[in-house]
Design a protein around this motif. Structure first.
Motif, PDB file in Angstrom:
ATOM      1  N   LEU A  13       0.826  -1.209   0.000  1.00  0.00           N
ATOM      2  CA  LEU A  13       0.000   0.000   0.000  1.00  0.00           C
ATOM      3  C   LEU A  13       0.858   1.255   0.000  1.00  0.00           C
ATOM      4  CD1 LEU A  13      -2.826  -1.057   2.491  1.00  0.00           C
ATOM      5  CD2 LEU A  13      -2.933  -0.922  -0.001  1.00  0.00           C
ATOM      6  N   ILE A  14       1.929   1.266   0.790  1.00  0.00           N
ATOM      7  CA  ILE A  14       2.808   2.443   0.834  1.00  0.00           C
ATOM      8  C   ILE A  14       3.499   2.646  -0.505  1.00  0.00           C
ATOM      9  CG2 ILE A  14       4.851   3.454   1.914  1.00  0.00           C
ATOM     10  CD1 ILE A  14       4.077   2.000   4.489  1.00  0.00           C
ATOM     11  N   GLY A  15       4.009   1.551  -1.075  1.00  0.00           N
ATOM     12  CA  GLY A  15       4.674   1.660  -2.367  1.00  0.00           C
ATOM     13  C   GLY A  15       3.728   2.007  -3.495  1.00  0.00           C
ATOM     14  N   GLY A  16       2.455   1.618  -3.370  1.00  0.00           N
ATOM     15  CA  GLY A  16       1.481   1.863  -4.423  1.00  0.00           C
ATOM     16  C   GLY A  16       0.787   3.201  -4.355  1.00  0.00           C
ATOM     17  N   LEU A  17       0.961   3.935  -3.252  1.00  0.00           N
ATOM     18  CA  LEU A  17       0.313   5.249  -3.141  1.00  0.00           C
ATOM     19  C   LEU A  17       0.944   6.275  -4.075  1.00  0.00           C
ATOM     20  CD1 LEU A  17      -0.290   5.719   0.698  1.00  0.00           C
ATOM     21  CD2 LEU A  17      -2.017   5.487  -1.098  1.00  0.00           C
ATOM     22  N   GLY A  18       2.230   6.180  -4.281  1.00  0.00           N
ATOM     23  CA  GLY A  18       2.919   7.176  -5.090  1.00  0.00           C
ATOM     24  C   GLY A  18       3.752   8.095  -4.210  1.00  0.00           C
ATOM     25  N   PHE A  19       4.943   8.423  -4.707  1.00  0.00           N
ATOM     26  CA  PHE A  19       5.875   9.209  -3.901  1.00  0.00           C
ATOM     27  C   PHE A  19       5.408  10.649  -3.709  1.00  0.00           C
ATOM     28  CE2 PHE A  19       8.734   5.906  -5.772  1.00  0.00           C
ATOM     29  CZ  PHE A  19       8.993   5.257  -4.586  1.00  0.00           C
ATOM     30  N   SER A  20       4.617  11.183  -4.618  1.00  0.00           N
ATOM     31  CA  SER A  20       4.103  12.536  -4.427  1.00  0.00           C
ATOM     32  C   SER A  20       3.119  12.588  -3.259  1.00  0.00           C
ATOM     33  CB  SER A  20       3.431  13.041  -5.709  1.00  0.00           C
ATOM     34  OG  SER A  20       2.395  12.160  -6.110  1.00  0.00           O
ATOM     35  N   VAL A  21       2.315  11.531  -3.103  1.00  0.00           N
ATOM     36  CA  VAL A  21       1.399  11.456  -1.962  1.00  0.00           C
ATOM     37  C   VAL A  21       2.190  11.286  -0.664  1.00  0.00           C
ATOM     38  CG1 VAL A  21      -0.504  10.161  -0.923  1.00  0.00           C
ATOM     39  CG2 VAL A  21      -0.420  10.479  -3.400  1.00  0.00           C
ATOM     40  N   LEU A  22       3.201  10.439  -0.698  1.00  0.00           N
ATOM     41  CA  LEU A  22       4.042  10.235   0.482  1.00  0.00           C
ATOM     42  C   LEU A  22       4.775  11.524   0.853  1.00  0.00           C
ATOM     43  CD1 LEU A  22       5.542   6.717  -0.318  1.00  0.00           C
ATOM     44  CD2 LEU A  22       3.629   7.268   1.191  1.00  0.00           C
ATOM     45  N   SER A  23       5.123  12.325  -0.144  1.00  0.00           N
ATOM     46  CA  SER A  23       5.767  13.614   0.124  1.00  0.00           C
ATOM     47  C   SER A  23       4.824  14.544   0.871  1.00  0.00           C
ATOM     48  CB  SER A  23       6.213  14.257  -1.187  1.00  0.00           C
ATOM     49  OG  SER A  23       6.800  15.523  -0.955  1.00  0.00           O
ATOM     50  N   ASP A  24       3.555  14.560   0.473  1.00  0.00           N
ATOM     51  CA  ASP A  24       2.554  15.364   1.182  1.00  0.00           C
ATOM     52  C   ASP A  24       2.395  14.885   2.622  1.00  0.00           C
ATOM     53  OD1 ASP A  24       1.949  17.252  -0.656  1.00  0.00           O
ATOM     54  OD2 ASP A  24      -0.030  16.493  -1.183  1.00  0.00           O
ATOM     55  N   ILE A  25       2.327  13.567   2.788  1.00  0.00           N
ATOM     56  CA  ILE A  25       2.163  13.013   4.129  1.00  0.00           C
ATOM     57  C   ILE A  25       3.383  13.329   4.994  1.00  0.00           C
ATOM     58  CG2 ILE A  25       1.935  10.868   5.452  1.00  0.00           C
ATOM     59  CD1 ILE A  25       0.403   9.695   3.087  1.00  0.00           C
ATOM     60  N   TYR A  26       4.561  13.288   4.404  1.00  0.00           N
ATOM     61  CA  TYR A  26       5.806  13.501   5.160  1.00  0.00           C
ATOM     62  C   TYR A  26       6.001  14.970   5.528  1.00  0.00           C
ATOM     63  CZ  TYR A  26      10.762  13.111   6.375  1.00  0.00           C
ATOM     64  OH  TYR A  26      11.962  13.140   7.036  1.00  0.00           O
ATOM     65  N   TYR A  27       5.712  15.875   4.576  1.00  0.00           N
ATOM     66  CA  TYR A  27       5.986  17.290   4.810  1.00  0.00           C
ATOM     67  C   TYR A  27       4.766  18.067   5.296  1.00  0.00           C
ATOM     68  CZ  TYR A  27      10.592  16.922   2.605  1.00  0.00           C
ATOM     69  OH  TYR A  27      11.890  16.597   2.314  1.00  0.00           O
ATOM     70  N   VAL A  28       3.610  17.850   4.681  1.00  0.00           N
ATOM     71  CA  VAL A  28       2.421  18.667   4.985  1.00  0.00           C
ATOM     72  C   VAL A  28       1.729  18.183   6.249  1.00  0.00           C
ATOM     73  CG1 VAL A  28       0.226  19.507   4.094  1.00  0.00           C
ATOM     74  CG2 VAL A  28       2.156  19.160   2.530  1.00  0.00           C
ATOM     75  N   ARG A  29       1.340  16.891   6.250  1.00  0.00           N
ATOM     76  CA  ARG A  29       0.793  16.217   7.435  1.00  0.00           C
ATOM     77  C   ARG A  29      -0.592  16.687   7.855  1.00  0.00           C
ATOM     78  NH1 ARG A  29       6.242  16.058  11.292  1.00  0.00           N
ATOM     79  NH2 ARG A  29       7.635  15.172   9.683  1.00  0.00           N
TER      80      ARG A  29
END
Length: 446
Positions: free
Chosen positions: A203-219
């Motif tokens: 699931l983490i790998g399939g979300l996309g790195f742009s989404v993970l970037s939002d989760i990591y920085y924006v929160r």
């Protein structure tokens, strides 16, 4: 005396970035094929089988004509794992990671290639996104390997168990679906740690790195980009649908869930199979034993796939959502699409329609050609083609039965499923202002 080397004008070589990316993927596949054919790396292996395996690894699909765990020695398995990692991250992304670690600057041409590899529209936030990718990949694969080692080490010993844990963690995060076991993860169908760790990595790998970037920085949900909101909400809805439909349709099927007495174990297996269907080829039940209704559901899920800039394939979740929004807008007589307080322009809708139409034509052409070369069960063939295009890797057991033409079709379909959207995205992003405008007219539809 200073000698100046002749400068080669870049105007003479106008190669589009997607063509460069496609060529690098092809070169990586060729290199992987040659490495898998090195004497002593595997049991007797035909060139076609080596090419199939290398293509499946680079495109992070998971379809295989040989058992990776028993057919290859440790070096061969490492080759497959490296191909999975490079193919999942993207070659340009991996190059940018290396340059970042070494402290070297990334010039404009490489940023352009990187933008295409990550399916981004600008180069502004690429470096930040690359750094997020590095942190997420290392952290997730390390945690996944540690958790999986608690399962594999007691069964296989320290050295073999740790290697199995690392291999499956990397394969899961990159949505590859390759396993070192001939029955995938069926032997661990009711293991809670497997049913949590592997789907979590997928699931983490399939979300996309742009989404993970939002989760990591924006929160903060309210500050997320529209893409992240659509991706997260759409993924949650698709997971709920896939898990529930599998459980309902297969609950009493003796070939899948029917022979399992525990309700908790049935729910575990339904969760695992429902979450892995769109992106990766791991399975804990007999895929060939599913009902036709479940098989059709899986085909639709595989064609949808995961998220943009992710390790998954398919037409992507956001594409599917925009199609639904456009359909709703048409019936409500709206001129514009709306989602989460934001508007989606006509140009984005046209891109989605183009991507979906081309994808369906590719799948239809591959299915037509493979029915010529292999006169088997139509649903099994459709499942195989959808799995190849979506770079999923699930199979109903006909992969090894395909002849040379059939395997060639699957190889091409896997390659297009991984690299094709990059090339298409380039042409969709290239704007060419019309020189002539024609008067509008009306046609009758439906």
């Amino acid at each position: 005396m200073q000698i100046s080397l002749p400068q080669i004008s870049s105007k003479k070589f106008r190669v589009p970035p997607p063509a460069v990316l496609a060529a690098t993927y092809a070169i990586l596949i060729i290199m992987g094929t040659c490495l898998l054919k090195v004497p002593g790396v595997s049991q007797p292996l035909a060139w076609s089988d080596a090419l199939f395996t290398a293509t499946s690894a680079v495109t992070v699909t998971g379809l295989s004509v040989v058992n990776v765990g028993s057919h290859f020695n440790l070096f061969g398995q490492i080759v497959v794992l490296v191909l999975i990692q490079l193919g999942g991250l993207g070659l340009m992304t991996f190059a940018a990671l290396v340059l970042s670690v070494l402290g070297l600057p990334i010039d404009i041409p490489h940023r352009t290639y990187l933008r295409e590899d990550l399916n981004q529209t600008s180069v502004a936030d690429l470096i930040r996104l690359v750094k997020v990718i590095l942190r997420v990949v290392l952290l997730c694969e390390l945690i996944g390997a540690i958790l999986l080692s608690f399962v594999f080490v007691p069964d296989a010993g320290w050295s073999e168990g740790i290697w199995q844990a690392l291999f499956h963690a990397v394969s899961a995060f990159n949505n590859a679906g390759f396993s070192l076991f001939p029955d995938s993860l069926t032997r661990y169908a009711t293991n809670p740690l497997i049913n949590l760790t592997v789907p979590g990595l997928l699931l983490i790998g399939g979300l996309g790195f742009s989404v993970l970037s939002d989760i990591y920085y924006v929160r903060h949900w309210q500050k997320f980009s529209l893409h992240s909101k659509l991706m997260l909400s759409g993924s949650a809805a698709l997971i709920l649908w896939s898990v529930a439909s599998f459980a309902i349709l297969e609950w009493n099927n003796p070939a899948t869930l029917g022979h399992i007495a525990s309700i908790f174990d049935k729910l575990q297996i339904s969760w695992f199979q429902g979450t892995t269907t769109r992106t990766a080829g791991f399975n804990t039940i007999n895929i060939a034993g599913m009902h036709d209704s479940t098989t059709l559901t899986f085909i639709l899920l595989m064609l949808i796939g995961g998220g943009s800039t992710s390790t998954a394939g398919g037409i992507k979740v956001t594409t599917f959502i925009v199609l639904l929004l456009a359909t709703v807008a048409f019936f409500k007589r709206r001129q514009q699409l709306h989602a989460f307080g934001r508007a989606i322009g006509l140009e984005e809708v046209l891109k989605v329609l183009a991507l979906t139409m081309i994808s369906m034509l590719i799948v239809a052409a591959a299915l037509f050609l493979i029915t010529i070369s292999h006169d088997g069960d139509f649903l099994d063939l459709m499942f195989e083609v959808a799995s190849a295009f979506g770079t999923v890797g699930l199979s109903r057991g006909i992969t090894t039965e395909l002849d040379t033409l059939g395997r060639t079709i699957i190889i091409i379909t896997m390659f297009i499923g991984r690299v094709g959207p990059l090339t298409l995205g380039f042409f969709l992003a290239t704007r060419m202002p019309p020189r002539i405008r024609y008067p509008s007219s009306q046609i009758y539809l439906g």
